[in-house]
Design a protein around this motif. Structure first.
Motif, PDB file in Angstrom:
ATOM      1  N   SER A 224       0.918  -1.331   0.088  1.00 55.47           N
ATOM      2  CA  SER A 224       0.208   0.002   0.082  1.00 55.47           C
ATOM      3  C   SER A 224       0.782   1.332   0.073  1.00 55.47           C
ATOM      4  O   SER A 224       0.507   2.297  -0.848  1.00 55.47           O
TER       5      SER A 224
ATOM      6  N   LEU B   7      -2.616  -8.241   6.191  1.00 51.84           N
ATOM      7  CA  LEU B   7      -3.294  -7.025   6.567  1.00 51.84           C
ATOM      8  C   LEU B   7      -2.927  -5.875   5.665  1.00 51.84           C
ATOM      9  O   LEU B   7      -3.588  -4.869   5.734  1.00 51.84           O
ATOM     10  N   ASP B   8      -1.975  -6.046   4.808  1.00 49.39           N
ATOM     11  CA  ASP B   8      -1.727  -4.942   3.803  1.00 49.39           C
ATOM     12  C   ASP B   8      -2.359  -5.283   2.620  1.00 49.39           C
ATOM     13  O   ASP B   8      -2.976  -6.355   2.341  1.00 49.39           O
ATOM     14  N   ASN B   9      -2.169  -4.269   1.742  1.00 52.72           N
ATOM     15  CA  ASN B   9      -2.809  -4.375   0.320  1.00 52.72           C
ATOM     16  C   ASN B   9      -1.788  -4.518  -0.497  1.00 52.72           C
ATOM     17  O   ASN B   9      -0.911  -3.679  -0.492  1.00 52.72           O
TER      18      ASN B   9
ATOM     19  N   LEU C 117      -7.128  -6.221  -2.099  1.00 54.45           N
ATOM     20  CA  LEU C 117      -7.454  -5.600  -0.799  1.00 54.45           C
ATOM     21  C   LEU C 117      -7.199  -6.633   0.182  1.00 54.45           C
ATOM     22  O   LEU C 117      -7.410  -7.894  -0.074  1.00 54.45           O
TER      23      LEU C 117
ATOM     24  N   LEU D  12      -9.069  -7.528   6.073  1.00 56.01           N
ATOM     25  CA  LEU D  12      -9.832  -6.371   6.186  1.00 56.01           C
ATOM     26  C   LEU D  12     -11.157  -6.679   5.542  1.00 56.01           C
ATOM     27  O   LEU D  12     -12.331  -6.060   6.027  1.00 56.01           O
TER      28      LEU D  12
HETATM   29  C1  LIG Z   1      -5.902  -1.089   2.179  1.00 57.03           C
HETATM   30  O1  LIG Z   1      -6.870  -0.699   1.697  1.00 57.03           O
HETATM   31  C2  LIG Z   1      -8.142  -0.166   2.347  1.00 57.03           C
HETATM   32  C3  LIG Z   1      -9.165   0.284   1.161  1.00 57.03           C
HETATM   33  O2  LIG Z   1      -8.869   1.115   0.619  1.00 57.03           O
HETATM   34  C4  LIG Z   1      -7.692   0.822   3.479  1.00 57.03           C
HETATM   35  O3  LIG Z   1      -8.882   1.166   4.166  1.00 57.03           O
HETATM   36  C5  LIG Z   1      -6.807   0.439   4.257  1.00 57.03           C
HETATM   37  O4  LIG Z   1      -6.006   1.354   4.933  1.00 57.03           O
HETATM   38  C6  LIG Z   1      -5.408  -0.188   3.246  1.00 57.03           C
HETATM   39  N1  LIG Z   1      -4.352  -0.646   4.241  1.00 57.03           N
HETATM   40  C7  LIG Z   1      -3.116  -0.378   4.358  1.00 57.03           C
HETATM   41  C8  LIG Z   1      -2.138  -1.012   5.015  1.00 57.03           C
HETATM   42  O5  LIG Z   1      -2.868   0.643   3.646  1.00 57.03           O
END
Ligand SMILES: *[C@@H]1O[C@H](CO)[C@@H](O)[C@H](O)[C@H]1NC(C)=O
Ligand SMILES: *[C@@H]1O[C@H](CO)[C@@H](O)[C@H](O)[C@H]1NC(C)=O
Length: 180
Positions: free
Chosen positions: A35, A76-78, A142, A146
Motif C-alpha cells: 500500500s 493485513l496490507d494491500n 485488498l 480487512l
Molecule cells: C488497504 O485498503 C483499504 C481500502 O482502501 C484501506 O482502508 C486500508 O487502510 C489499506 N491498508 C493499508 C495497510 O494501507
C-alpha cells in the motif's frame, strides 16, 4: 486461516476473437508493491505475495515455527500486481483464473471490474481499451482480513458462526465471509 492461504495472482491469457485466434499468456514476471510503496519487488504469476517476498529474502519460510504469526502484517496490507505487455488495438478477452481474492483490475488506468471469489473465472472484454504498443495491467488486492471484517460488520441481521477460530490456531476471523 488467512495467514496460510495466500494471495495467489492469476494466470491471465489474452486472446483475440478473430478467426485465427491469438493467445497471449501473461504468466511470468510482474511487479508487486504494498500500500504505502515501501516494498516494490519482482513477482512471479502464478504465485503469491509470500513466495515473492521469500524469493527476494524479505521474509523467511512462513511455515517455520511461529513465522506465520510474525508475518501476519502481509495479510493485513494491500498488494498490487502490475505488468506491461505489447499488443495492438483489437477485440480481445482478458481471462483470469484463480484471483485470490478481492481485487480491482485495471487496464491502462481504466477499471475493468472487481473480483471477490477465487473459485471462479473472470473474463473481461477489452475491445477499446487495448492500445497499439505498450499496455499496463494492474491487479490491486485488498487485504482479505480487512474485507472479511468489513463484510461481517455489514451483515447485522443474524450471526454466522464461527466468528473466529480457536485462539490456539492463531488464525484470522470471519473466514466464512470471503470466498478464498
Ligand atoms: C488497504 O485498503 C483499504 C481500502 O482502501 C484501506 O482502508 C486500508 O487502510 C489499506 N491498508 C493499508 C495497510 O494501507
Ligand atoms: C509501510 O508499510 C509497511 C508494511 O506494512 C510498514 O511496516 C511500514 O511501517 C509502513 N511505512 C510507513 C511510512 O507507514
Amino acid at each position: 486461516s488467512f495467514t496460510h492461504t495466500l494471495m495467489v495472482a492469476i494466470l491471465p491469457a489474452l486472446f483475440s476473437a478473430e478467426e485465427q485466434r491469438l493467445e497471449l499468456s501473461l504468466n511470468g514476471k510482474w511487479r508487486l508493491s504494498n500500500s504505502n510503496g515501501s516494498l516494490l519487488l519482482p513477482a512471479e504469476v502464478p504465485g503469491c505475495v509470500h513466495s515473492a517476498l521469500r524469493r527476494q529474502q524479505y521474509i523467511q519460510d512462513p511455515y517455520f515455527r511461529f513465522n506465520d504469526v510474525s508475518y501476519r502484517w502481509i495479510a493485513l496490507d494491500n498488494w498490487t500486481y502490475t505488468t506491461t505487455f505489447t499488443a495492438f488495438k483489437q477485440k480481445a478477452l482478458l481471462i483470469f483464473d484463480g484471483v485470490d481474492t478481492v481485487a480491482s483490475i485495471s487496464l491502462n488506468g481504466i477499471v475493468l471490474g472487481k473480483t471477490d471469489n477465487m473459485f471462479r473465472r473472470y473474463d473481461f472484454s477489452v475491445r477499446d481499451l487495448l492500445k497499439d504498443g505498450e499496455n499496463v495491467l494492474e491487479v490491486a488486492f485488498l487485504s482479505p482480513v480487512l474485507y472479511a471484517a468489513e463484510r461481517r460488520r455489514a451483515h447485522s441481521s443474524y450471526a454466522v458462526p464461527p466468528e473466529c477460530p480457536p485462539d490456539v490456531q492463531k488464525g484470522e476471523c470471519h473466514v466464512n465471509f470471503i470466498r478464498k
